[in-house]
Design an enzyme around this catalytic site. Structure first.
Site, PDB file in Angstrom:
ATOM      1  N   HIS A  52     -11.722  -4.875   9.312  1.00  0.00           N
ATOM      2  CA  HIS A  52     -12.215  -4.752   7.935  1.00  0.00           C
ATOM      3  C   HIS A  52     -13.569  -4.059   7.884  1.00  0.00           C
ATOM      4  CE1 HIS A  52      -9.053  -7.592   6.906  1.00  0.00           C
ATOM      5  NE2 HIS A  52      -9.342  -7.499   5.643  1.00  0.00           N
ATOM      6  N   GLU A  82       0.808  -1.220   0.000  1.00  0.00           N
ATOM      7  CA  GLU A  82       0.000   0.000   0.000  1.00  0.00           C
ATOM      8  C   GLU A  82       0.840   1.268   0.000  1.00  0.00           C
ATOM      9  OE1 GLU A  82      -0.933  -2.728   1.529  1.00  0.00           O
ATOM     10  OE2 GLU A  82      -3.009  -3.076   0.949  1.00  0.00           O
TER      11      GLU A  82
HETATM   12  C1  LIG Z   1      -2.534  -4.451   4.212  1.00  0.00           C
HETATM   13  C2  LIG Z   1      -3.520  -5.305   3.527  1.00  0.00           C
HETATM   14  N1  LIG Z   1      -3.676  -5.179   2.201  1.00  0.00           N
HETATM   15  C3  LIG Z   1      -4.571  -5.943   1.538  1.00  0.00           C
HETATM   16  C4  LIG Z   1      -5.324  -6.862   2.209  1.00  0.00           C
HETATM   17  C5  LIG Z   1      -6.386  -7.675   1.473  1.00  0.00           C
HETATM   18  N2  LIG Z   1      -5.966  -9.068   1.335  1.00  0.00           N
HETATM   19  C6  LIG Z   1      -6.386 -10.000   2.194  1.00  0.00           C
HETATM   20  S1  LIG Z   1      -5.768 -11.502   1.839  1.00  0.00           S
HETATM   21  C7  LIG Z   1      -4.903 -10.881   0.529  1.00  0.00           C
HETATM   22  C8  LIG Z   1      -4.063 -11.802  -0.278  1.00  0.00           C
HETATM   23  C9  LIG Z   1      -2.949 -12.350   0.539  1.00  0.00           C
HETATM   24  O1  LIG Z   1      -2.213 -13.240  -0.198  1.00  0.00           O
HETATM   25  P1  LIG Z   1      -1.149 -14.203   0.474  1.00  0.00           P
HETATM   26  O2  LIG Z   1      -0.248 -13.437   1.350  1.00  0.00           O
HETATM   27  O3  LIG Z   1      -0.517 -14.984  -0.605  1.00  0.00           O
HETATM   28  O4  LIG Z   1      -1.995 -15.145   1.429  1.00  0.00           O
HETATM   29  P2  LIG Z   1      -3.110 -16.215   1.053  1.00  0.00           P
HETATM   30  O5  LIG Z   1      -4.421 -15.491   1.126  1.00  0.00           O
HETATM   31  O6  LIG Z   1      -2.799 -16.751  -0.274  1.00  0.00           O
HETATM   32  O7  LIG Z   1      -3.027 -17.233   2.129  1.00  0.00           O
HETATM   33  C10 LIG Z   1      -5.127  -9.531   0.365  1.00  0.00           C
HETATM   34  C11 LIG Z   1      -4.566  -8.707  -0.692  1.00  0.00           C
HETATM   35  C12 LIG Z   1      -5.137  -6.965   3.604  1.00  0.00           C
HETATM   36  N3  LIG Z   1      -5.863  -7.810   4.344  1.00  0.00           N
HETATM   37  N4  LIG Z   1      -4.229  -6.204   4.224  1.00  0.00           N
END
Ligand SMILES: Cc1ncc(C[n+]2csc(CCOP(=O)(O)OP(=O)(O)O)c2C)c(N)n1
Ligand SMILES: Cc1ncc(C[n+]2csc(CCOP(=O)(O)OP(=O)(O)O)c2C)c(N)n1
Ligand SMILES: [Mg+2]
Ligand SMILES: [Mg+2]
Lengths: 330, 325, 325, 330
Positions: free
Chosen positions: B129, B60
């Site tokens: 959230h 971000e």
């Molecule tokens: C700071 C922040 N940015 C964006 C999000 C939204 N978000 C939640 S899960 C996710 C994807 C995360 O991917 P990864 O780290 O690969 O974990 P996975 O969900 O695949 O286990 C995003 C972008 C968030 N929760 N926090």
């Protein structure tokens, strides 16, 4: 302890743990479709070997730090299914009486020091628990799980450097399931292995493990945890895996190529381990007995969770502060 | 005329501006082919391509830094911060960099950029959230803050935000994404800093924004049945703030109620309350009452969340108690 | 008794608690052998060693994450964020993690930690090193916010903050670091959430904090010469807020003025104004007036900074205009 | 262009640039002692070769992003001394009429897109300017300077990955002067070379240069800038150097071992370059003429800055918004 030192009983335990996580999450999904589970939820279907393997390698008083995708890690530490399911359903018999919800599962009693829903935030926090263990000389280790997409946020970097310079007893585990939400992590990451290729930036060894092979996970986990406990500092492990379902409850996961999904379904950790255990002397009867016992456990938890009460106004204003209340003025 | 959801209105507003001006670009997580986690950008990737509608890593600070650097060099970026709670991981770029740099450089730079974000509760997403952060943004000198309450306003205020030469925080109530309304065809451009009187009454004035607007209107109907006839002002943009409309409507009824989704302490209504308490002191017929989410993190369980955020019945109750008390 | 500067009082307060309780640790940038950039930790490294008083990298998220993780596992960390402006780079850990986790876990965890930070202007450091962020912190459910105005209070409130089981944001006015006062020897422990009436008057009540306390007192002396006799309340802790003292002192005089260093919009005084406007409506004799820094980033030049932050003469002027108008 | 292609004239230019920065900052320090400069200020004494070398390698419309330690980078891009000095003194003839101050020097006209006082923040912002140049096809390159201590903050990590995946025309320059404020960076950093040892985490080449050798800096700068301009993406360069003075005006720098200071004073970039130029055919007269001319320039700037007016209330409320005003309500 090395992989070969795990006897069949221990391996049956790893099998059972994976089956518990799998069956629990399938039930959670059903309850979601039946509108018992509100809000969101993030399943680890296909990633169970990581949670099971690490939990088995941890000491009872070690700390787990998980993400919003935290059902598996919470259960693997021995947290009762009912509390988790009831939390998903927003009931008072939930782990946090419904106040946290699916993304924030916590059971301090079991060393589950929280599930964190802001990407990256829990890596520095895990450092803090490890720092505390180091200062107190308690021998505890913090294990911190996160996804591939998480390796690109600032907190990741700060935590890894911090852990390295203070030689903190923390093990960082990147569950690389190839995807963020709907974006392929390799498309927005400068290196092939988002965690392992960055280990050297913190003076750490690059470690990759097959995250769908619970024995391999156990072995690498044990080694890193022992190392941390011995005061030799942090490790970072990249475990290759795949989430079989969508990112969250609302997501059918259509953006993924069919062949990729098929390829990884073929590598499902549970049937794989099932076959291995048969080859190593377990019987079909033993294994299906486990499946049956777990099914009964999930059924019971479902009933108990459903019997939980809806939280009332008393809970709403409770526990903002340590005095149990929420008053900010007199 | 077309029946449009709030979320479709976002994409329409952005598309309108991207067609008009090549310097308008979008960046954010999963906004491209996926059309955004809240489906607010559906169709934009297909129409404008992956260069103008671009997926980013989960970074971000990089997203907003990129938007700022692009804005100071002639582009008009629109950045998405998926949930407004995530402003906390990039707050430095917002408050210390974007908001201050024009002033610090004595006007050498301008920052024509928009930061869109899903805001507020009602979806049972829990404390990290579901926050309403309009009061965080309102607090920072140098930011404009827009909070639309319906699809038509979304289009017009989005256009105004994109055309505005200053940084605009555009907060989209998640609870409203699925709401629908008839929207005229053709270009729609609205004005920042103009409140709308969405109901005219004589007993009291309710001042509100975003997802609390439909609730306040519903409450006003119930109150009318009790003989309390409320004006409802949809503030629409907290900065610039249309104080004139608010002061006029409050002085007409002699009573002010704010209905706020943000947690109580230093919610945006505190500022409006302080303005009215200073400037309309001699025109008020009774105390100013703020109806807000209590000063607690938001709980996840549906039953609890519903108790926390101002509901139609709570608005009715608090206003009628105060008017009759 | 000893003559102590505000900055020495910080180290004394911390040392008092570190001697008493082995679970109290300090972390931050340059706080060790260097004694802190503002010299607020001088002597602590020497007395307690590098394990308990530990230098960190420039990694504010790691600093506060570490503090949080340590607090949830039985320690009582004191973290320094060098300038309060830098809260913006670690705001997520503060607002989304530290402030919410007790509530989210239904009380499974407590967070007995203190975050100290140099706050406010007057040193000509410009827009990114001079902010007063007490209103940022006050806005967040789950944080306690302490703003001492003199060396004695620093010691006692620091002790109270360290002993408090909840997270406390402890904001040290940079403009006060060099101020001195007589402080008694021996253990000093104060109470959070207790405002102090530092001057008793009959015409109007000034409510203020931190570096604005001495200015308000000086203004009160000048106003007294004009026949306007002011009560001055030093709020000391914004959360918990000693509303009773404020309401009592405002109702006694019938008039409220807030003197705030934070920029105007949603400054902490807006909350106090809204409380008073609701709860003392029938006791007020005139409008509530907020005297604040204007809603702008802070300029660097001495001449400009002095115009921006409420000065004694501006306080006098605004109060006397309103009292006579 | 390579180092050997720099003719003596160009080298005399590099010499002059360094002397300008040096003499300017010495004067700034004197004015500080005389209480003309209020607030803080951060000198680059000893680090001039980096600013001079990079500026010489940049195209006129390229972008500079600097830190609070930004006098040198600002001047090296051709910004008049008077504006910088007057800004330090808080006068209306300052670059920003006194509103920004020493830590925020900006001259858009000269491509100096700001000096940033929050550690790490400007790295992502530089990415944005580079992204804009890429989109507009302008061929501009952004050069972003930061310190060794800055490599441990989250924004560093996010920016580097971001620049790499989008192949942005940005050059990151770590001025490794060994120290943060009062803490030695090696004590809180997990790797020896805080920037170079992390380049591979972003798929970048590890580049280290002697930051006290202006020719070497110029060469490496030219190469990275050419590469960026050609669309080949970002680079990160670690330039080894030393700040001869304390961190900021209030700091005598006593925490540094005497031998270390002495060692680095012996490596002062200006006498070193002076000797080299003599060896390469310049005359003592040429060089001292430069010294003299610069001294006159600094004197003139001092006079002009002192003659500047104190800013008034009109400026205070100006330029929060693009309409020139600060009204947030009607
Ligand atoms: C700071 C922040 N940015 C964006 C999000 C939204 N978000 C939640 S899960 C996710 C994807 C995360 O991917 P990864 O780290 O690969 O974990 P996975 O969900 O695949 O286990 C995003 C972008 C968030 N929760 N926090
Ligand atoms: C986020 C943030 N944390 C801390 C500071 C305080 N600070 C200013 S300069 C500095 C040291 C920076 O060291 P380095 O990056 O090596 O740059 P140098 O000053 O040596 O040029 C620190 C800690 C800051 N400005 N911003
Ligand atoms: Mg993933
Ligand atoms: Mg340095």
């Amino acid at each position: 302890m090395t992989i070969s030192s795990l006897d069949l009983d221990a391996k049956l335990g790893l099998y059972r743990s994976q089956v518990e996580l799998r069956q629990f999450e399938k039930r959670a999904y059903d309850l979601f479709l039946e509108n018992y589970v509100k809000g969101t939820s993030h399943l680890s279907l296909g990633q169970e070997a990581i949670a099971a393997g690490f939990a088995a390698a941890m000491r009872e008083d070690d700390y787990t730090f998980a993400t919003y995708r935290g059902h598996a890690h919470t259960l693997a530490r021995g947290v009762p299914m009912t509390g988790v399911l009831a939390e998903l359903m927003g009931r008072t018999n939930g782990l946090m009486a419904g106040k946290g919800g699916s993304m924030h599962l916590t059971s301090v009693e079991h060393g589950v020091m929280g599930s964190y829903a802001i990407i990256g935030a829990h890596l520095p926090i895990a450092c803090g628990a490890a720092w505390s263990a180091q200062y107190r000389g308690s021998g505890q280790v913090a294990v911190c799980f996160f996804g591939d997409g998480t390796t690109n946020i600032g907190a990741f970097h700060e935590a890894l450097n911090f852990a390295a310079i203070w030689k903190l007893p923390v093990v960082f585990v990147c569950e690389n399931n190839l995807w963020m939400e709907y974006t392929r992590t390799s498309e927005i990451t400068a290196v092939e292995h988002p965690a392992a290729d960055r280990a050297s930036a913190y003076g750490l060894e690059s470690i990759i493990v097959d995250g769908n092979d619970v024995d391999a996970v156990f072995e690498v986990a044990k080694k890193a945890i022992d190392r941390a406990r011995a005061g030799e500092g942090p490790s970072m492990i990249e475990a290759k895996t795949y989430r079989q379902a969508g990112h969250s409850r609302a997501d059918p996961g259509k953006y993924r190529p069919d062949e990729e999904v098929a390829e990884w379904l073929a590598k499902d950790p549970i049937p794989m381990y099932h076959a291995r255990l048969l080859a190593e002397g377990a019987t079909e009867a033993q294994l299906s007995e486990i499946d049956r016992a777990v099914a009964a456990m999930v059924d019971l938890a479902t009933e108990e969770a459903k019997a939980g009460e809806t939280p009332g106004a008393d809970l709403l204003m409770k526990d903002v502060w340590a005095d149990g209340g929420s008053a900010w003025r007199n | 005329m077309a029946q449009l959801t709030f979320r479709e209105a976002i994409a329409r507003g952005i598309a309108q501006e991207m067609r008009r001006d090549e310097s308008v670009l979008m960046i954010g997580e999963d906004i491209g082919a996926a059309g955004g986690v809240f489906k607010g950008t559906v169709g934009l990737f297909e129409e404008f391509g992956g260069i103008r509608v671009r997926d980013t890593p989960i970074s971000e600070q990089a997203i907003l830094g990129a938007a700022m650097g692009a804005a100071m060099t002639g582009l008009r970026p629109i950045a998405e911060i998926m949930f407004s709670d995530f402003f906390a991981v990039c707050w430095d770029i917002v408050v210390n960099e974007i908001a201050k740099s024009r002033y610090m450089t004595n006007g050498q730079m301008t920052f024509p950029l928009v930061i869109r974000s899903g805001n507020g509760g009602g979806l049972r997403f829990g404390a990290q959230h579901s926050q309403s952060v309009e009061n965080w943004a309102m607090q920072v000198p140098g930011l404009k803050v827009v909070v639309p309450s319906n699809a038509l306003d979304v289009i017009g205020l989005m256009a105004a935000a994109v055309r505005d030469p200053d940084p605009v925080i555009f907060l989209e109530a998640k609870a409203l994404y699925a709401t629908k309304m008839e929207v005229p065809d053709g270009e729609i451009v609205d004005t920042l800093g103009s409140a709308k009187v969405v109901r005219k009454g004589s007993s009291a004035t309710i001042v509100t924004i975003g997802a609390m607007v439909p609730r306040s209107l519903a409450a006003a109907e119930e109150l009318a049945a009790q003989g309390i006839d409320c004006t409802v002002v949809d503030v629409r943009s907290l900065i610039p703030l249309d104080t004139q409309t608010i002061l006029r409507e409050v002085s007409a009824t002699g009573r002010l109620f704010t209905v706020e989704e943000n947690p109580r302490v230093l919610g945006w209504g505190a500022e409006i309350s302080s303005i009215v308490a200073e400037e309309l002191f001699y025109d008020l017929d009774g105390p100013i009452v703020r109806i807000t989410t209590p000063h607690i993190p938001l709980p996840a369980a549906d039953a609890l969340e519903d108790m926390a955020i101002p509901s139609v019945s709570r608005i009715v109750e608090e206003i009628s108690r105060s008017m009759n008390g």
